[in-house]
Design an enzyme around this catalytic site. Structure first.
Site: not given
Length: 553
Positions: A77, A103, A177-178, A318, A421, A458
């Protein structure tokens, strides 16, 4: 990326009833509204008020969604908040628009006009959800916004944020967010006590926990609610007084503080959102800190003493936008430094260095500068591939990558090509990219990754597969190179990553590379099965903060 929803399925749900009106509506009807009826005006959250409870640690293990449709990680998020501006909703729209990369499944804005909270949220992209009429329905000088990618909970309107509820301390809207690692345990306990859930996200669990707090100010109740949770959270609470911003004790997800020219206070996941509205960056919200802004001004109500932090290093590799400052570092400069270090650790004789756009651009520039091989754009990315495209049949599924990337034959034909990448997840996308470049005439294709091999899932707000689907978890570097059909493959080392990112090991979380999880995922007293297909106890203890539960040998 999930290829689930056609654009004809994306319909806005505008929620403009006052919370008291919504309560009366439910009292009269005694009904709940099906989640599929997205265009109906409904109360976003209905929370029963019960007595406060002790910390909750039942035995059930958390369920983790599995990434199935794209060979890339996704952050959960982006959050944004503004206090004290006459055009708060407009600014919130701009803020979450700048955070769209965090998101793309749903977005929403809640505002406070001094009497009630107004909410507008829907499935889809920010620009598709909000028009002039929607913004006009969000009056007030305080607003919080949210853009979501689901890592906890299904992708539907019931889980879209902000979430709004009436609590004993007043009306509240929450943007998160999380990811909470004990959300399912808490949900089960709350449901046993009569709590009614409209969705499946962990954010709704926080709303219910807040409703269970019966004493103290709204800030004290927030602190009491968060005492029950474990995991990653950067939170913005819109209250009847102002905004409360909170970051978890390890600081997994970023959250920054800014100020507009008129003195209004702004919060955002990344500084790129501040740049768009010409707000001055002040500082990060510190791990474990609670900041409040209201008519009394801006102040810190809670700040934990310095300790072991767990800032997500993948934000720098990223997730974050390259023009952002995250964790006090330039994302662009960090990625370029990672590429330079990669060139030192994994050099190769070649004719051209090309990135996998967009996330590999800065690292490829660094690699090119360090090794002295020319940089060029050998892959072009289409920016018009939305998340709502549906592949109609298995027979043309292989076109998925070509929808987003296409090689430039004039750049790669007859050359030895280095492709840079940021990561390899399953290896399926990398394999298709290598094949495209070979088909375009490349003589050799050497793949270089500006991070260590991703071997572990994760659980702190990133949508990752279970461990058995991570190719580096069960294959050597040479085996992966053979699978993706590259002439050679080179990863950045963990030490090289930390040095290039100037990331002290005890200040960052790199569990996706090491398995060294910083917050225990199952209650220590229950002996429950670890989370996920391969639980965190396959990892190593880390010596995290003394006041946090960590993995045991």
């Amino acid at each position: 990326m999930r290829w689930k929803r056609s654009r004809s399925f994306i319909r806005a749900s505008t929620i403009r009833l006052s919370l008291s009106s919504m309560a009366r509506l439910y009292a009269r009807t005694g009904r709940t509204v099906p989640a599929s009826q997205e265009s109906v005006a409904i109360p976003p959250c209905s929370v029963p008020v019960v007595a406060a409870a002790p910390p909750l640690y039942p035995a059930s293990a958390m369920k983790l969604n599995v990434l199935t449709d794209e060979d890339k990680f996704h952050d959960e998020c982006g959050v944004f908040g503004v206090f004290g501006h006459t055009e708060a909703a407009n600014l919130a729209y701009l803020g979450i628009h700048a955070l769209q990369h965090r998101g793309q499944e749903s977005a929403g804005i809640a505002s406070w006009d001094g009497e009630q909270i107004h909410l507008h949220k829907a499935m889809g992209l920010v620009a598709d959800i909000f028009d002039q009429q929607a913004i006009a329905g969000l009056p007030g000088t305080v607003a919080v916004g949210h853009t979501r990618y689901s890592t906890a909970g299904q992708s539907n309107l019931a889980n879209a944020q902000p979430m709004v509820a009436r609590t004993p301390a007043g009306q509240v809207a929450l943007a998160h967010n999380g990811n909470l690692v004990n959300a399912e345990e808490l949900r089960a306990q709350l449901a046993d006590r009569g709590a009614l859930f409209h969705g499946t996200s962990d954010t709704e669990v926080i709303v219910h926990l807040l409703a269970h707090q019966r004493e103290g100010s709204i800030e004290e109740r927030i602190r009491g609610a968060l005492a029950n949770v474990r995991g990653a959270y950067s939170l913005l609470f819109l209250t009847e007084k102002g905004i409360v911003a909170v970051r978890d004790p390890l600081g997994f997800r970023p959250l920054v503080l800014g100020k507009l020219k008129n003195g209004s206070t702004v919060f955002a996941s990344e500084t790129c959102a501040l740049d768009l509205i010409e707000a001055e960056y002040i500082r990060e919200i510190e791990p474990g800190e609670m900041v409040v802004v209201d008519d009394k001004g801006l102040r810190t109500l809670q700040k934990l003493p310095p300790q072991r932090a767990g800032k997500c290093i993948f934000e720098l590799i990223y997730f974050a936008r390259p023009d952002s400052q995250v964790f006090g570092r330039s994302v662009y400069a960090t990625r370029k430094a990672l590429g330079k270090r990669l060139a030192i650790e994994a050099p190769v004789e070649a004719d051209v260095v090309i990135p996998v756009p967009d996330s590999g651009v800065a690292a490829a520039l660094g690699y090119s500068e360090q090794i002295g091989i020319p940089y060029d754009m050998g892959l072009i990315r289409s920016h018009y591939v939305g998340r709502t495209f549906i592949e109609p049949s298995q027979s043309i599924r292989h076109f998925g990558v070509k929808l987003k990337l296409n090689p430039v034959p004039e750049v790669v034909r007859g050359k030895r090509v280095v492709v840079v990448d940021d990561s390899i997840v399953r290896g399926t996308t990398s394999r298709k990219i290598v094949k495209m470049i070979r088909d375009a005439g490349a003589r050799e294709v050497h793949l270089r990754i500006s991070a260590p091999p991703t071997r572990w899932p994760c659980y702190y707000g990133i949508d990752t597969p279970v461990r058995s689907e991570l190719i580096a978890a069960s294959h050597t570097e040479k085996e992966i190179a053979k699978y993706v059909t590259a002439d050679s493959l080179g990863y950045l080392s963990r030490d090289g990553m930390h040095e290039a990112a100037k990331a002290e090991p005890r200040g960052f979380c790199d569990a996706c590379f090491t398995g060294e999880y910083l917050v225990q995922l199952t209650p220590p007293e229950t002996g429950a099965t670890p989370v996920g297909e391969h639980g965190p106890r396959e990892g190593k203890p880390t010596g995290a903060a003394e006041n946090l539960t960590v993995l045991r040998n």
